[in-house]
Design an enzyme around this catalytic site. Structure first.
Site, PDB file in Angstrom:
ATOM      1  N   GLY A  46       0.886  -1.148   0.001  1.00 14.23           N
ATOM      2  CA  GLY A  46       0.121   0.036  -0.129  1.00 14.23           C
ATOM      3  C   GLY A  46       0.813   1.161   0.059  1.00 14.23           C
ATOM      4  N   THR A  66      12.228   2.036   0.000  1.00 11.28           N
ATOM      5  CA  THR A  66      12.776   3.343  -0.990  1.00 11.28           C
ATOM      6  C   THR A  66      14.585   3.148  -0.890  1.00 11.28           C
ATOM      7  OG1 THR A  66      10.696   4.455  -0.642  1.00 11.28           O
ATOM      8  CG2 THR A  66      12.707   5.853  -1.283  1.00 11.28           C
ATOM      9  N   GLU A 110       7.311   4.427   8.372  1.00  8.10           N
ATOM     10  CA  GLU A 110       6.811   3.795   9.623  1.00  8.10           C
ATOM     11  C   GLU A 110       6.734   4.882  10.623  1.00  8.10           C
ATOM     12  OE1 GLU A 110       8.513  -0.444  10.362  1.00  8.10           O
ATOM     13  OE2 GLU A 110      10.133   0.869   9.806  1.00  8.10           O
TER      14      GLU A 110
END
Lengths: 160, 333, 431, 283
Positions: free
Chosen positions: B46, B90, B291
């Protein structure tokens, strides 16, 4: 015991065999293979299985399949016409109102039910309309912005 | 009575596993018509890695985004990736994609050089074609390259792997373990209203700023920031699987009783921004950060509660009951 | 200038999401697919004295039953592989898997579960980590209730000399903080579809966040080389760390291997919430030495993490927490002891920001309490202590590309807070 | 799931005949929002499902000076109907705050009552509005005051062959108020809910009704607290004493939503606030 259930799904009449204890979600997903309503909790708490019944949002997991006999059910599959996305679908896509995408079909239909009745809702009305749909990714702000953009007319219906 | 308060917090977050040892790989190949397949191993949960890894590949190769197909779907084809966790994709997969793109670029230049009879060093890659730097008219489009290579019995595939370093052990005596991939930073201001009679807390406003090196895709970063904060609000105020901890009685089994935030629990004011201090090892300077967007709000909210009612809540979640008991303890002490 | 990097480009798979075309694992239906239900332990702790699945096996509509005996490879998985797929004997938490049934539908599988004869000798569980650490506590694990790191029963971080630091301090501020147990609660519940494919290999459609990580574990459980497993995933309806652990793929895979038919195993929301891995609860005990000018000169933290019945990622989470629990601040003397304790609860594992969110939630409250105790603005104490480039963290890593001061300045601006000039003049580039 | 048979009669006579025939085997389903989770989680295996959504029991009307509501009227209609807003504002408010939009579409007033949850949102407003329930069976009709309807958690005076078909509310004087405390701002079950109706003459309370939800095994009418203020001139201290008395009549438990301790605290606050609002005494 199995019963023949006839109803209108996304504008098309369908007939399907259903048990009395089958939910509308069971029939859509497991029998008709209409997969956009998602099974998230089976008890009405998450909203991922939201569909429209005669234009009103309902939890398909809490709706007895046989009880929709003769009525009109709409899922996200019925939203786009001839491949043209519904304004809400385009707005959700462009506003990143879907992250993992699991709550998205239900969220879009909750928003559609609101806009069909109230094309120019306030922030509070939008929040109220989508507050029955849990999104653990937390896309609420983006969903709000997408619905507001549609309400402002930024995503006019694509004419065929 | 309703009382308002403001609280602040800041935070930091590393990308990747604690001491390295979490590599990822990427592969890019040229199709017959010059379009490209990017193959990765990272899972999209997601957060949007399918989107940003394509952006990075397109940027590196100067080809249109639409020319790149991404697949990540199985272990027969998909490449090795330690996993989508720890804000690592990433930073680590992004670097792997850059390396794969650069490898492919080299190979394309060598191939085009042999086709045009020029040295690869004389070639430039831009606007979906490869051409001679001093004579831009002379060159080949990606479509021509794809056809020439594939029909000519060649294969143009770039591969790349990245690891932030081998896994490090802690020194048993000091805990020394110097590896850390990147550190992102955040700051948060929360404003709350506390009902002092019921203990109910209303988060009115959240201001959040994250320093993330480089926002590869600001739209996706915004989603992480706003989304993470919704998880942070319920971490701070409602979520508890064992409400009578350490006892296990009354553990909730439904979403009626394990309380996540809804749209209605969203602060009316959600203000965010991104600051960029590029990381020398990050793809385009990017750091991992997704996060941490859940961890800035909770202490800011509990500090705002203190500002409002003068008691420190030190146990999460700060449920209405926790707040009323703290207020009572304060009034009797 | 970049053409794509830095641009707000919508999701690659966004159209699939808004049209409902994105295929999640529960959307997969295969011809002749059977459904699995699992018998879960009804008690928190005990020993299986008798297990008889024969009546379930004989039931019409049932295609197969599997237990610990049907695990061809290693009946253990996890980052530290200590959790059985099916427990052969010892029950360590309520919800532990005992046997699985595959049947024509879930209703039949549920009925078959009721036919399994199970006798458990119940034992006294322990739920409180502080109680579990006592020498006479009931044992959750045969080797003891406290995880042993390479540094012993605590993860030790030692930077400088914390006691010396306390001596230099003008204030000593202590605080204890706790976090609760959290469920990841992804909207997509755990699910797996497994079958034998056309190359006679085991294929599994998974919600895993970490295909290769889990492929290794599955390969060991099935006793199959990695190329005999086709592990298919990549699209997940929310993870948040819940899908860093295997919850269904091992069961579905074992069943498909045994009965050689397609199977689907999905958890109900109740099963998901009560019995899958969690973000385990923590206690943090802080003691800080602070100078009048706001500099933190010593920080001592004891952390206690309740990791439930299996290690999951518990020890890893304690390690990760220890690296950053002292916060993004230049503190010359740091002393951290991290403890990881077993209790008879579902295993704790990773969840968004594992270890870090818990540490931040405590450490940042402590920062604000320090500010209050010494009469300093909470912004100022952060600016004074914030990492600059080149500062050294608790585990002696060097801070590179620091950006905390820049983030705080912008946050203050957006919040309408007028910072004093001396703070505005600060930068992460130096002190 | 065994063999289940299904009926969706279109006439009440047919419905009660089926009830008389199958009695305890029948599970009556209206909206299904409380029932389906039990079926989906195998906690209930119905033998006969009797769907009452086609009996024409979806109506809100005025008759003989009473507000009359069909048992299968969905909560969404209670929330938006002008007659309900005018005549039973506490009920309208409770309806607005119950469940989520998609639940309100299908959840019915009759289902909310027959399900007999101690926390049922619609029960407390109906208690303070002196609602009367019409039950029917092949043996005939009977009327039951809502105060006599609930017996225990999930239990009512409905006989196995009886069907709840109508809720009627006499024309009431005074202002009614509903307050609910959940655990978030939307889609939440009541930790405690309160409904209050006061008939005031200046500062004097002529008549009072106070009801508490999620505070006892059944939705609770607090008659001792009511008598404390009937005929009295209301002031803040009397309101506080009345609120304390109302909660003293209750017997809340510890559960996953709150402790008994918290429910008493919050319940007292909510009763006091509802009384102040109903008496137009809000600070």
């Amino acid at each position: 015991m199995k019963y023949i259930l006839s109803f209108v799904l996304n504008g098309q009449p369908v007939d399907v065999l259903a048990e009395p204890t089958d939910t509308l979600l069971d029939v859509l997903r497991e029998k008709l293979r209409v997969m956009s309503p998602k099974r998230g909790c089976d008890e009405g708490d998450c909203g991922a299985c939201t569909v429209l019944l005669n234009g009103e949002p309902v939890r398909s997991c809490l709706t007895l399949a046989l009880s929709v006999a003769g009525q009109e059910v709409m899922t996200v599959e019925g939203l786009s016409k001839n491949g043209k996305l519904h304004p809400l679908q385009r707005a959700f896509h462009e506003h990143y109102a879907a992250q993992c995408g699991f709550c998205t079909p239900g969220m879009i239909l909750a928003a559609k039910a609101l806009l069909d009745k109230n094309p120019h809702p306030t922030r509070e009305e939008i929040v109220e309309a989508i507050s029955g749909n849990l999104c653990r990714c937390g896309t609420y702000q983006e969903v709000l912005e997408a619905v507001q953009a549609v309400a402002r007319g930024e995503y006019a219906e694509v004419k065929e | 009575m309703k009382k308002r308060g403001i609280g602040i917090s800041c935070n930091t977050h590393p990308a990747g596993l604690k001491g390295g040892g979490d590599p990822s790989q990427a592969l890019i190949r040229v199709k017959l018509d010059g379009t490209l397949d990017l193959v990765i191993g990272a899972v999209d949960i997601g957060q949007g890695c399918k989107t940003i890894l394509r952006q990075i590949a397109a940027e590196e190769l100067s080809v249109p985004l639409e020319a790149i197909t991404l697949s990540n779907f199985d272990t027969d084809i998909g490449l090795m990736c330690t996993g989508t966790f720890a804000s690592r994709v990433t930073f680590i997969d992004g670097n792997a994609v850059i390396r794969a793109a650069r490898d492919l670029k080299d190979k394309i230049k060598r191939f085009v050089g042999s086709q045009l009879g020029v040295e690869p060093e004389q070639l430039e890659m831009a606007d979906n074609r490869v051409f001679v730097r001093d004579n831009p008219e002379k060159g080949m489009s990606m479509a021509a390259i794809g056809a020439a290579a594939n029909w000519g019995g060649a294969i143009l595939v770039g591969t790349g792997a990245f690891t932030p370093g081998a896994g490090q052990d802690f020194d048993p005596e000091t805990g020394k373990m110097t590896a850390i991939a990147s550190l992102a930073f955040g700051a948060c201001v929360a404003e709350v209203e506390v009902d002092t009679e019921t203990g109910v807390v209303d988060v009115l406003k959240l201001v959040q700023v994250y320093e993330i090196g480089r926002a590869i895709n600001p739209l996706l970063c915004k989603g992480q920031i706003n989304g993470g904060s919704m998880m942070g609000i319920s971490f701070a105020l409602t979520e508890n699987l064992f409400p009578y901890y350490p006892a296990v009685d009354f553990a909730p089994e439904t979403f009626s009783d394990y309380i996540l935030t809804t749209a209605a629990d969203m602060p009316k004011e959600m203000i965010y921004d991104i600051v960029e201090v590029p990381h020398p090892n990050g793809p385009y300077g990017a750091k991992g950060f997704s996060e941490m967007t859940a961890s800035a709000a909770p202490p800011a909210i509990l500090s705002a509660i203190h500002d409002a009612i003068g008691v420190w809540i030190t146990d999460y979640p700060a449920t209405p009951e926790v707040i009323l008991r703290a207020l009572e303890a304060k009034s009797t002490s | 200038m970049t053409e794509y990097v830095g641009k707000p480009i919508p999701r690659y798979d966004g159209i699939g999401h808004v049209t409902g075309r994105t295929t999640f694992v529960d959307d997969i239906h295969l011809p002749g697919m059977l459904y699995i239900k699992v018998l879960l332990s009804p008690v928190h702790k005990g020993i299986i004295r008798h297990l008889d699945v024969s009546a379930a096996e004989r039931m019409p509509g049932v295609a197969g039953v599997i237990t610990a005996k049907d695990v061809p490879g290693k009946n253990a998985y996890g980052l530290i592989p200590d959790q059985p797929v099916f427990t052969p004997e010892h029950i360590r938490y309520k919800g532990e898997r005992i046997a699985a049934v595959a049947a024509v539908d879930e209703d039949t599988a549920m009925e078959a579960l009721e036919k399994i004869k199970l006798e458990i000798e119940e034992q006294t569980p322990v739920f409180d980590p502080f109680e579990a650490m006592q020498p006479d506590a009931p044992l959750v694990r045969p080797e003891g209730n406290v995880w042993v790191f390479n540094s012993g029963t605590t993860r030790k971080i030692r930077l400088g000399d914390v006691e010396e630091g306390f001596k230099q301090a003008d204030y000593i501020i202590e605080g204890t903080y706790t976090n609760s147990t959290n469920d990841h609660a992804p909207m997509e519940p755990q699910v797996s579809v497994a079958y034998i494919d056309e190359t006679d290999r085991l294929a599994i459609h998974t919600v895993s966040q970490d295909l290769y990580f889990h492929l290794g574990m599955l390969s060991a459980i099935f006793n199959l080389p990695m190329n005999k497993i086709r592990y298919i995933g990549g699209t997940v309806g929310g993870g948040f760390g819940a899908k860093n652990d295997i919850h269904c793929d091992h069961v579905a895979g074992l069943m498909a291997l045994k009965i050689r038919k397609p199977v689907k195993y999905r958890l109900t929301r109740h099963e998901e919430m009560l019995y899958t891995t969690k973000r385990g609860p923590w206690t943090f005990e802080f003691k800080d030495g602070v100078k009048k000018d706001g500099r933190i000169v010593a920080r001592k933290v004891r952390t206690i993490h309740d990791t439930g019945a299996y290690s999951g990622m518990g020890p890893y989470v304690v390690d990760k927490n220890a690296i950053l629990v002292a916060g993004p601040f230049a503190i010359p003397n740091i002393w951290i002891d991290g403890i990881c304790v077993y209790t008879n609860k579902p295993p704790a594992s990773s969840m968004r920001g594992f270890g870090i969110i818990n540490g931040t939630s405590a450490e940042q409250l402590q920062m604000n309490r320090i500010a209050e105790a010494i009469g300093m603005d909470p912004w100022e104490i952060r600016f004074i202590n914030a990492w600059r480039d080149g500062d050294i963290g608790a585990t002696q890593f060097t801070v590179v590309a620091a950006g905390l001061i820049e983030a705080m300045k912008r946050a203050a601006e957006l919040a309408g807070v007028e910072l004093p000039e001396r703070l505005k003049a600060m930068s992460s580039r130096g002190r | 799931m065994g063999e289940c048979i299904y009926f969706a009669p279109t006439e009440i006579g047919e419905a009660v005949r089926l009830l008389a025939e199958y009695r305890e085997k029948v599970t009556v389903v209206a909206g299904g929002t409380d029932l389906l989770p039990k079926i989906n989680y195998y906690q209930l295996k119905p033998e006969v499902l009797l769907h009452i959504g086609r009996l024409g029991l979806d109506y809100i009307k005025e008759a003989d000076g009473k507000l009359v509501i069909g048992a299968a009227t969905p909560t969404s209609k209670l929330a938006s109907n002008p007659l309900v807003a005018e005549r039973a504002s506490a009920l309208a408010e409770a309806a607005r705050q119950s469940g989520s939009a998609a639940i309100r579409t299908t959840a019915t007033i009759g289902g909310n009552l027959a399900n007999a949850s101690p926390a049922a949102d619609l029960a407390t407003p109906l208690l303070i509005l002196d609602a009367e329930l019409l039950l029917t069976s092949t043996r005939g009709n009977r009327k039951v005051a809502i105060n006599d309807f609930f017996v225990g958690p999930g239990k009512t005076v409905l006989e196995p062959d009886e069907l709840l078909i109508e809720v009627s509310l006499p024309h009431q004087k005074g202002k009614s108020v509903f307050l609910k405390l959940g655990r978030r701002k939307a889609m939440t079950l009541s930790v405690v809910n309160v409904a209050v109706r006061l008939e005031m003459e200046g500062a004097q309370c002529k008549d009072a009704r106070i009801a508490l939800g999620a505070m006892a095994p059944v939705p609770l009418r607090c008659t001792r607290a009511e008598s404390l203020i009937k005929g009295q001139v209301l002031d803040k201290s009397l309101i506080d004493r009345c609120a304390a008395e109302a909660v003293a009549e209750s017997s809340p438990i510890d559960d996953q939503r709150a402790t008994s301790w918290y429910r008493k605290k919050a319940g007292t606050v909510l009763v006091a606030r509802a009384l102040a609002r109903a008496a137009d005494m809000e600070g």
